[in-house]
Design a protein around this motif. Sequence first.
Motif, PDB file in Angstrom:
ATOM      1  N   LYS A 129      65.825  78.167  18.597  1.00 34.02           N
ATOM      2  CA  LYS A 129      66.669  77.606  19.494  1.00 34.02           C
ATOM      3  C   LYS A 129      66.350  77.954  20.880  1.00 34.02           C
ATOM      4  O   LYS A 129      66.654  77.059  21.687  1.00 34.02           O
ATOM      5  N   PRO A 130      65.864  79.194  21.394  1.00 34.96           N
ATOM      6  CA  PRO A 130      65.738  79.210  22.754  1.00 34.96           C
ATOM      7  C   PRO A 130      64.646  78.413  23.093  1.00 34.96           C
ATOM      8  O   PRO A 130      64.775  77.926  24.182  1.00 34.96           O
ATOM      9  N   GLN A 143      66.421  74.897  23.579  1.00 30.62           N
ATOM     10  CA  GLN A 143      67.251  74.923  24.779  1.00 30.62           C
ATOM     11  C   GLN A 143      66.449  74.850  26.075  1.00 30.62           C
ATOM     12  O   GLN A 143      66.926  74.172  26.835  1.00 30.62           O
ATOM     13  N   SER A 144      65.372  75.563  26.163  1.00 28.45           N
ATOM     14  CA  SER A 144      64.741  75.427  27.373  1.00 28.45           C
ATOM     15  C   SER A 144      63.785  74.170  27.459  1.00 28.45           C
ATOM     16  O   SER A 144      63.928  73.739  28.606  1.00 28.45           O
ATOM     17  N   VAL A 152      65.155  71.323  26.214  1.00 28.53           N
ATOM     18  CA  VAL A 152      66.235  70.357  26.805  1.00 28.53           C
ATOM     19  C   VAL A 152      66.712  70.588  28.406  1.00 28.53           C
ATOM     20  O   VAL A 152      66.940  69.582  29.100  1.00 28.53           O
ATOM     21  N   GLN A 153      66.895  71.794  28.726  1.00 21.54           N
ATOM     22  CA  GLN A 153      66.987  72.177  30.244  1.00 21.54           C
ATOM     23  C   GLN A 153      66.094  71.460  31.115  1.00 21.54           C
ATOM     24  O   GLN A 153      66.119  71.010  32.135  1.00 21.54           O
TER      25      GLN A 153
END
Length: 198
Positions: A86-87, A90-91, A93-94
Amino acid sequence: MFKVIQRFMGPASLSLLTFKVYASSKKDSPHKDTVKVNELSLYSVPEDQSKYVEEPRTQTEESISHLQHYCEPYTSWCQEKYSQNKPKMQSLVQWGLDSYEYLQNAPPGFFPRLGVIGFAGVVGLILARGSKIKKLVYPPGFMGFAASLYYPQHAIVFVQVSGEKLYDWGLRGYIVVEDLWKENFQKSGNVKNSPGNN
């Protein structure tokens, strides 16, 4: 139409009137038999001696329970992998959102430079026909050369960092080969028993 409005006007206007209601005392009212709640036909009070009896499990409930028990290790593994990834996602996607925002507000001259760099990669693909190694080397090399013409400071930093990493990898490879050589060929038993020494 007037009659319809007049008929509805009367009951509607009565709702605006206020009435006073006086409660009478028990002495004035005749004594009536009171009815308890449990005597009413609509309500029934449960008995005090009730017991909880668990219903036997049906075949469907048993099979679902068995399936849940069977799938539990897999679901816990999936939850663990999801929490690990997940992290990273998320990175990623960011990074995508930041790249999109940068491309929306690109500095002047960015897209022509990007076009020249991409064209250099296509030229590298065209010149690399026939060999798989050339297809791996030429397009990135041509694109890197074109990018270094437009961004020389970044190219110098990239070459320095890449050179240090390549030197480090080469040194590690040399150490591994040296250790393998010492283990396999420097032992006296392996040299004597080798087929060339007979």
